[in-house]
Design a protein around this motif. Structure first.
Motif, PDB file in Angstrom:
ATOM      1  N   GLY A 107       0.921  -1.065  -0.217  1.00 13.70           N
ATOM      2  CA  GLY A 107       0.216   0.010  -0.175  1.00 13.70           C
ATOM      3  C   GLY A 107       1.019   1.154  -0.141  1.00 13.70           C
ATOM      4  O   GLY A 107       0.249   2.383   0.153  1.00 13.70           O
ATOM      5  N   ASP A 110       1.157   4.343  -3.525  1.00 11.63           N
ATOM      6  CA  ASP A 110       0.713   5.681  -3.675  1.00 11.63           C
ATOM      7  C   ASP A 110       1.774   6.863  -2.973  1.00 11.63           C
ATOM      8  O   ASP A 110       1.672   7.835  -3.850  1.00 11.63           O
ATOM      9  CB  ASP A 110      -0.678   5.862  -2.965  1.00 11.63           C
ATOM     10  CG  ASP A 110      -1.741   5.174  -3.800  1.00 11.63           C
ATOM     11  OD1 ASP A 110      -1.500   4.617  -4.764  1.00 11.63           O
ATOM     12  OD2 ASP A 110      -2.735   4.935  -3.122  1.00 11.63           O
ATOM     13  N   ILE A 276      -0.768   2.471 -12.138  1.00 13.57           N
ATOM     14  CA  ILE A 276      -0.298   1.773 -10.982  1.00 13.57           C
ATOM     15  C   ILE A 276      -1.028   2.433  -9.785  1.00 13.57           C
ATOM     16  O   ILE A 276      -1.073   3.624  -9.468  1.00 13.57           O
ATOM     17  CB  ILE A 276       1.235   1.810 -10.744  1.00 13.57           C
ATOM     18  CG1 ILE A 276       1.956   1.218 -12.013  1.00 13.57           C
ATOM     19  CG2 ILE A 276       1.610   1.434  -9.322  1.00 13.57           C
ATOM     20  CD1 ILE A 276       3.398   1.693 -11.699  1.00 13.57           C
ATOM     21  N   THR A 277      -1.836   1.608  -9.066  1.00 12.10           N
ATOM     22  CA  THR A 277      -2.415   2.221  -7.594  1.00 12.10           C
ATOM     23  C   THR A 277      -2.570   1.013  -6.622  1.00 12.10           C
ATOM     24  O   THR A 277      -2.090  -0.367  -7.185  1.00 12.10           O
ATOM     25  CB  THR A 277      -3.812   2.587  -7.981  1.00 12.10           C
ATOM     26  OG1 THR A 277      -4.532   1.389  -8.524  1.00 12.10           O
ATOM     27  CG2 THR A 277      -3.982   3.763  -8.964  1.00 12.10           C
ATOM     28  N   THR A 278      -2.722   1.391  -5.476  1.00 11.40           N
ATOM     29  CA  THR A 278      -2.755   0.154  -4.676  1.00 11.40           C
ATOM     30  C   THR A 278      -3.934  -0.588  -4.783  1.00 11.40           C
ATOM     31  O   THR A 278      -3.931  -1.955  -4.364  1.00 11.40           O
ATOM     32  CB  THR A 278      -3.286   0.861  -2.992  1.00 11.40           C
ATOM     33  OG1 THR A 278      -3.974   1.686  -3.269  1.00 11.40           O
ATOM     34  CG2 THR A 278      -1.792   1.366  -2.615  1.00 11.40           C
ATOM     35  N   THR A 279      -4.983  -0.448  -5.306  1.00 15.08           N
ATOM     36  CA  THR A 279      -6.190  -1.393  -5.611  1.00 15.08           C
ATOM     37  C   THR A 279      -6.403  -1.380  -6.981  1.00 15.08           C
ATOM     38  O   THR A 279      -6.416  -0.629  -7.564  1.00 15.08           O
ATOM     39  CB  THR A 279      -7.346  -0.966  -4.542  1.00 15.08           C
ATOM     40  OG1 THR A 279      -7.690   0.294  -4.723  1.00 15.08           O
ATOM     41  CG2 THR A 279      -7.164  -1.173  -3.051  1.00 15.08           C
TER      42      THR A 279
ATOM     43  N   PHE B  60      -1.554   8.554 -11.367  1.00 11.47           N
ATOM     44  CA  PHE B  60      -1.290   7.043 -11.079  1.00 11.47           C
ATOM     45  C   PHE B  60      -2.089   6.449 -12.064  1.00 11.47           C
ATOM     46  O   PHE B  60      -1.935   5.297 -12.420  1.00 11.47           O
ATOM     47  CB  PHE B  60      -1.981   6.845  -9.841  1.00 11.47           C
ATOM     48  CG  PHE B  60      -1.338   7.319  -8.463  1.00 11.47           C
ATOM     49  CD1 PHE B  60      -0.130   8.095  -8.573  1.00 11.47           C
ATOM     50  CD2 PHE B  60      -1.906   7.422  -7.389  1.00 11.47           C
ATOM     51  CE1 PHE B  60       0.407   8.870  -7.468  1.00 11.47           C
ATOM     52  CE2 PHE B  60      -1.368   8.062  -6.059  1.00 11.47           C
ATOM     53  CZ  PHE B  60      -0.073   8.690  -6.330  1.00 11.47           C
ATOM     54  N   ARG B  94      -0.199   4.453   3.584  1.00 10.65           N
ATOM     55  CA  ARG B  94       0.541   3.475   4.227  1.00 10.65           C
ATOM     56  C   ARG B  94       2.272   4.220   4.217  1.00 10.65           C
ATOM     57  O   ARG B  94       2.306   4.537   3.022  1.00 10.65           O
ATOM     58  CB  ARG B  94       0.793   2.224   3.558  1.00 10.65           C
ATOM     59  CG  ARG B  94      -0.701   1.536   3.543  1.00 10.65           C
ATOM     60  CD  ARG B  94      -1.146   1.029   4.822  1.00 10.65           C
ATOM     61  NE  ARG B  94      -2.481   0.509   4.680  1.00 10.65           N
ATOM     62  CZ  ARG B  94      -2.757  -0.877   4.488  1.00 10.65           C
ATOM     63  NH1 ARG B  94      -1.944  -1.823   4.233  1.00 10.65           N
ATOM     64  NH2 ARG B  94      -3.899  -1.070   4.533  1.00 10.65           N
TER      65      ARG B  94
END
Lengths: 279, 303
Positions: A107, A110, A276-279, B60, B94
């Protein structure tokens, strides 16, 4: 290239790199101490079984070991034994599957991508950090070999010590193998957002590539796999040939270098262009 | 499509911005024009498309169609240049567990190529954060504070905050609001995403409401209120409830004791009709009031 990003990467991997370097140092030292003694005993025998010879030649990337001296064979085995190669290549896989997959899973990607650096800059910085740790890990292998050789029985030391300059050339050849595996890992981690899967894919491909060299020695029915040996990275890693002749294996090293470079560029392009992302 | 107000200095603009995830909806036809120095609320429930919009703004994600620009730079192509002027905090923050507050300020400063240590310490004092604690030992609130410090310490021209008050206690939420007001007074633009209506109402001058990936309202809080119809609550005396509901009222709740609803439409005629109707009825209590932002928001979602 961003110094802060390199420092961040080194902070992330220093422990794993040092631990792996220690393992590599220890195993190589042990092998380089023991192998000349084993080889000296083998040399006293007039007959070496065909299977052993075949297996040995397979490890040496298809180079015929007939006529090689104790030091050449002993160090070629020590430097291509799976127990030595596995930690080296594992290091490449561990370090190179971090960005982006491990960062996505954790995570933190980001935060990383919100920093004012281009994706290419991030990618290059990650590569530089990896190469710095690679120098330590591969250097540990060379250091381990030197350390192990110091304890060789004085009776056989004269014939069981390698030419250190040639061994450095072998290290360069191995470094290119290491880079190919690292770039494969980086490729998978860039197209798959799960580190476990990226590691698994790289391992399967690497193991397949290593096994292709040995399959024909296991069973004559697998003789046909000889024609697939060009897929094996060991086919381009020639420790015995370098130790015997002292010549650079330019064709093999060129293939490894161009494979690594091509993979690195392709991965960089994908990394720079994909979402590209965490979810 | 909602019309965007034209201003001379616009920090964030999106034009027909659409982002889909395969067949899944992300955001569609988002038009924003956020003036420099404003506090802009981006309001919507979870899954409405707030985070997707932010991820496109931060480069992103690439927009499927349309465009997104910050400080007149393209959010995808010039992403790294934009981020030099932007401070951002993700919704689910995070950080690397081995960082301490101090080492984070050093590291982020080195990556940004700016000294952010002094300003970082000032912010840590305001937010009452001990910078010597490692992230892995921090509570969620402490991590959030560190994230906020790291995104504000370089005094960015644009702040993009995705639910930044998460895990902060009310006192720290108020301190954060003060900090953001100060940044806006200094000319920075604050893009404040939240699903908490009260904090957006308290902080932001202008607000966009997102529903199912689309902006359904984009206006100042005052304008939103003035556009909204009056809410009406009538409490009847026992047995006095009339049988017919006047045309000027649209009820959401109708019992023998209470009628609850709103004017059918905003305007003098309906208001006069309501007052005339009420004057002749056995009413125990009556409330006619402009709704708060929460009620406006809920109405958009009910429609």
């Amino acid at each position: 290239m961003n110094i802060g990003l390199i420092q961040r990467s080194l902070r992330e991997v220093w422990f794993a790199s040092l631990a792996m370097s220690g393992i590599v140092f220890g195993i190589t030292a042990l092998f380089c101490y023991a192998m000349p003694r084993v080889q000296a005993r083998f040399a006293q025998r007039s007959f070496i079984p065909q299977g052993v010879r075949q297996f040995r030649d397979a490890i040496f990337g298809g180079v015929d070991s007939t006529g090689a001296n104790i030091a050449e064979i002993a160090y070629a085995i020590a430097w291509s034994h799976p127990l030595v190669l596995v930690p080296i290549l594992t290091h490449a896989i561990l370090v190179q599957t971090r960005v982006p997959a491990a960062e996505v899973e954790r995570g933190t990607v980001d935060v990383l991508l919100a920093l004012p650096v281009s994706r290419w800059n991030l990618y290059v910085s990650e590569t530089v950090a990896w190469l710095l740790t690679a120098i330590v890990t591969l250097g540990a292998m060379y250091g381990g070999a030197y350390f192990g050789s110091m304890f060789i029985n004085p009776d056989i030391r004269a014939v069981a010590t390698p030419d250190w300059g040639r061994l450095a050339m072998v290290l360069a050849n191995l470094g290119l193998v290491y880079m190919v595996v690292g770039c494969v890992a980086s490729f998978f981690t860039t197209i798959i957002d799960r580190r476990t899967w990226a590691v698994l894919c790289t391992l399967v491909l690497t193991l397949f590539s290593l096994l292709v060299s040995f399959l024909y020695t296991i069973d004559p029915a697998l003789e046909f796999t000889k024609s697939m040996r060009f897929l094996s990275i060991l086919d381009y890693y020639k420790p015995l040939a370098i130790l015997r002749s002292g010549d650079w294996q330019l064709r093999d090293m060129g293939i490894l270098a161009s494979t690594a470079f091509t993979l690195w560029i392709v991965t960089g392009i994908i990394f720079a262009r994909r979402d590209i992302t965490t979810t | 499509m909602l019309a965007c107000p034209m201003t001379t200095a616009v920090s964030i603009t999106t034009s027909a911005l659409t982002r889909t995830y395969g067949s899944r909806r992300g955001v569609s036809d988002i038009n924003l024009a956020i003036p420099a120095g404003s506090l802009y609320g981006f309001l919507g429930p979870n899954g409405a498309g707030k985070t997707t919009t932010i991820r496109v703004l931060l480069g992103f994600l690439r927009a499927s169609s349309g465009s997104a620009r910050i400080l007149d730079m393209d959010c995808w192509r010039d992403s790294h240049r934009i981020k030099a002027e932007v401070g951002a905090i993700p919704g689910d923050l995070r950080l690397w567990p081995w960082l301490t507050g101090k080492s984070a300020l050093k590291l982020f400063g080195r990556i940004r190529g700016r000294d952010i240590i002094t300003r970082g310490h000032e912010l840590a004092e305001v937010l009452e954060l001990d910078l010597s604690v490692k992230v892995r030992q921090m509570s969620r609130g402490m991590r959030q504070k560190l994230g906020l410090i790291l995104c504000m310490a370089h005094d960015p021209r644009v702040l993009i905050l995705d639910e930044p008050t998460t895990a902060l206690d009310p006192l720290m939420q108020e301190r954060l609001r003060q900090l953001l007001r100060q940044r806006a007074e200094a000319g920075a633009t604050v893009f404040f995403s939240s699903h908490t209506l009260a904090e957006v109402e308290e902080l932001c001058e202008r607000v966009a409401i997102v529903k199912q990936g689309q902006i359904v309202a984009d206006s100042t809080v005052t304008q939103l209120r003035s556009q909204a119809v009056h809410e009406v609550t009538i409490v009847w005396t026992p047995g006095g409830t009339p049988e017919q509901v006047p045309a000027c009222l649209k009820l959401s709740k109708q019992t023998a004791e209470v009628w609850k609803g709103a004017l059918a439409s905003e305007g003098q005629a309906n208001m006069r009709e309501l007052l005339a109707f009420a004057a002749n009825q056995p009413i125990a209590d009556i409330t006619i009031a402009k709704p708060d932002l929460e009620a406006i928001f809920m109405r958009y979602y009910d429609e």
